[in-house]
Design an enzyme around this catalytic site. Structure first.
Site, short mmCIF file in Angstrom:
data_model
loop_
_atom_site.label_atom_id
_atom_site.label_comp_id
_atom_site.label_asym_id
_atom_site.label_seq_id
_atom_site.Cartn_x
_atom_site.Cartn_y
_atom_site.Cartn_z
N ASN A 9 0.88 -1.18 0.00
CA ASN A 9 0.00 0.00 0.00
C ASN A 9 0.91 1.22 0.00
O ASN A 9 1.46 1.58 1.03
CB ASN A 9 -0.89 -0.03 1.26
CG ASN A 9 -1.68 1.25 1.43
OD1 ASN A 9 -1.77 2.07 0.52
ND2 ASN A 9 -2.26 1.43 2.62
N LYS A 11 0.23 4.23 -0.27
CA LYS A 11 -0.39 5.45 0.28
C LYS A 11 -0.11 6.62 -0.68
O LYS A 11 0.01 6.41 -1.88
CB LYS A 11 0.11 5.71 1.69
CG LYS A 11 -0.02 4.45 2.57
CD LYS A 11 0.07 4.71 4.03
CE LYS A 11 -0.08 3.38 4.78
NZ LYS A 11 -0.22 3.53 6.21
N HIS A 96 -9.65 1.50 4.59
CA HIS A 96 -8.39 1.67 5.33
C HIS A 96 -8.64 2.64 6.49
O HIS A 96 -9.42 3.59 6.36
CB HIS A 96 -7.30 2.22 4.39
CG HIS A 96 -5.95 2.18 5.03
ND1 HIS A 96 -5.55 3.13 5.94
CD2 HIS A 96 -4.93 1.29 4.92
CE1 HIS A 96 -4.32 2.82 6.36
NE2 HIS A 96 -3.92 1.71 5.75
N GLU A 98 -7.03 5.04 7.56
CA GLU A 98 -6.79 6.45 7.24
C GLU A 98 -7.99 7.05 6.51
O GLU A 98 -8.27 8.24 6.64
CB GLU A 98 -5.49 6.55 6.41
CG GLU A 98 -4.26 6.32 7.30
CD GLU A 98 -3.06 5.72 6.60
OE1 GLU A 98 -2.98 5.74 5.36
OE2 GLU A 98 -2.18 5.19 7.31
N GLU A 167 -5.93 -4.65 10.40
CA GLU A 167 -4.91 -3.64 10.61
C GLU A 167 -5.19 -2.88 11.90
O GLU A 167 -5.97 -1.91 11.89
CB GLU A 167 -4.90 -2.65 9.44
CG GLU A 167 -4.52 -3.27 8.11
CD GLU A 167 -3.82 -2.27 7.20
OE1 GLU A 167 -2.76 -2.60 6.68
OE2 GLU A 167 -4.32 -1.14 7.06
N GLY A 173 2.17 2.38 10.72
CA GLY A 173 3.14 3.47 10.58
C GLY A 173 3.81 3.86 11.88
O GLY A 173 4.49 4.87 11.96
N SER A 209 3.02 -2.05 10.32
CA SER A 209 4.46 -2.12 10.56
C SER A 209 5.05 -3.49 10.21
O SER A 209 5.98 -3.95 10.89
CB SER A 209 4.80 -1.71 11.99
OG SER A 209 4.40 -0.38 12.23
#
Ligand code: PGA
Length: 245
Positions: A9, A11, A96, A98, A167, A173, A209
């Site tokens: 991904n 991003k 996701h 985010e 996730e 991250g 991560s």
């Protein structure tokens, strides 16, 4: 047998020149990816054409990171699943964290996006996962279960044609990875939920991560079928090492 899958991904990262080098290195290194295993990258929309150009005919698949739940019309800035499909994509990430956090996407919107992706003949990678506060409050299964249930209810028999990514938001991250046992616990819970709906063979990816140094231990868990990889997918050799794990 469930497919083993590692998806990058990217991003909101990339540039034409650096993408070209990264994609070419993936293609040259992915030659050794075994049968029954799949490597893919989900790139920003403007790079879908470049991904197709560099990856068509190779073992590496590609896809997008989001999609509109609508098919066409006056929705400035949005991109439909049909448009994405025209670029030869196989996967689209939906839900996701985010997107949920920064863009306020609800469980219902995420489920509608998954449906739009399936409708275009592509595979949604539906993300679920709890925040740190939710984990500390003992709500991990409540939250991940609620997020998954909305997708299950909306897709019906289509549930067999998706990928699910667990996730934990606190691991994304942050360099703080879930332990293999923490990941396995949630994956087993999600697997049971999926199996009850006829989706027992749905690949279940772990994300948060993931790197070459921890991938093998995570992927060795019974219900972890691969990974959704953010930061480490921007380094071809690191990503390939995760793929080989
Ligand atoms: P990370 O991101 O690997 O950089 O933690 C994972 C993701 O957000 O999909």
């Amino acid at each position: 047998m469930r497919v083993k899958l590692v998806v990058g991904n990217w991003k909101m990262n990339g540039a034409l020149a650096t993408n070209a080098a990264l994609l070419d290195r993936l293609v040259s290194g992915a030659g050794a990816v075994e049968r029954g295993k799949q490597l893919a990258v989900c790139v920003p929309y403007p790079y879908l054409a470049q991904a197709r150009e560099r990856l068509a005919g190779t073992p590496v698949a590609w896809g997008a990171q989001d999609v509109s739940e609508r098919s066409a019309g006056a929705f400035t800035g949005d991109v439909s699943a049909g448009m994405i499909a025209e670029f030869g994509c196989r996967y689209v990430i939906v839900g996701h964290s985010e997107r949920r956090q920064v863009h306020g996407e609800t469980d219902a919107v995420v489920a509608a996006k998954a449906q739009a992706v399936l409708g275009a003949g592509l595979t949604p990678i539906a993300c679920v996962g709890e925040t740190l506060a939710e984990r500390e409050a003992g709500l991990t299964e409540t939250v991940a279960g609620r997020q998954l249930d909305e997708v299950i209810e909306s897709l019906g028999a289509g549930i067999t044609r998706i990928v699910v990514a667990y996730e934990p938001v606190w691991a994304i991250g942050t360099g703080r990875t879930a332990t293999p046992e923490q990941a396995q616990d949630v994956h087993a819970f999600l697997r049971t939920r999926l199996a009850r709906a006829g989706g027992g063979q749905v690949p279940l990816l772990y994300g948060g991560s993931v790197k070459a140094a921890n991938a093998a231990a995570l992927f060795a868990m019974q219900d972890v079928d691969g990974g959704l990889v953010g930061g480490a997918s921007l380094d071809a050799d690191e990503f390939l090492a995760i793929g080989h794990a």
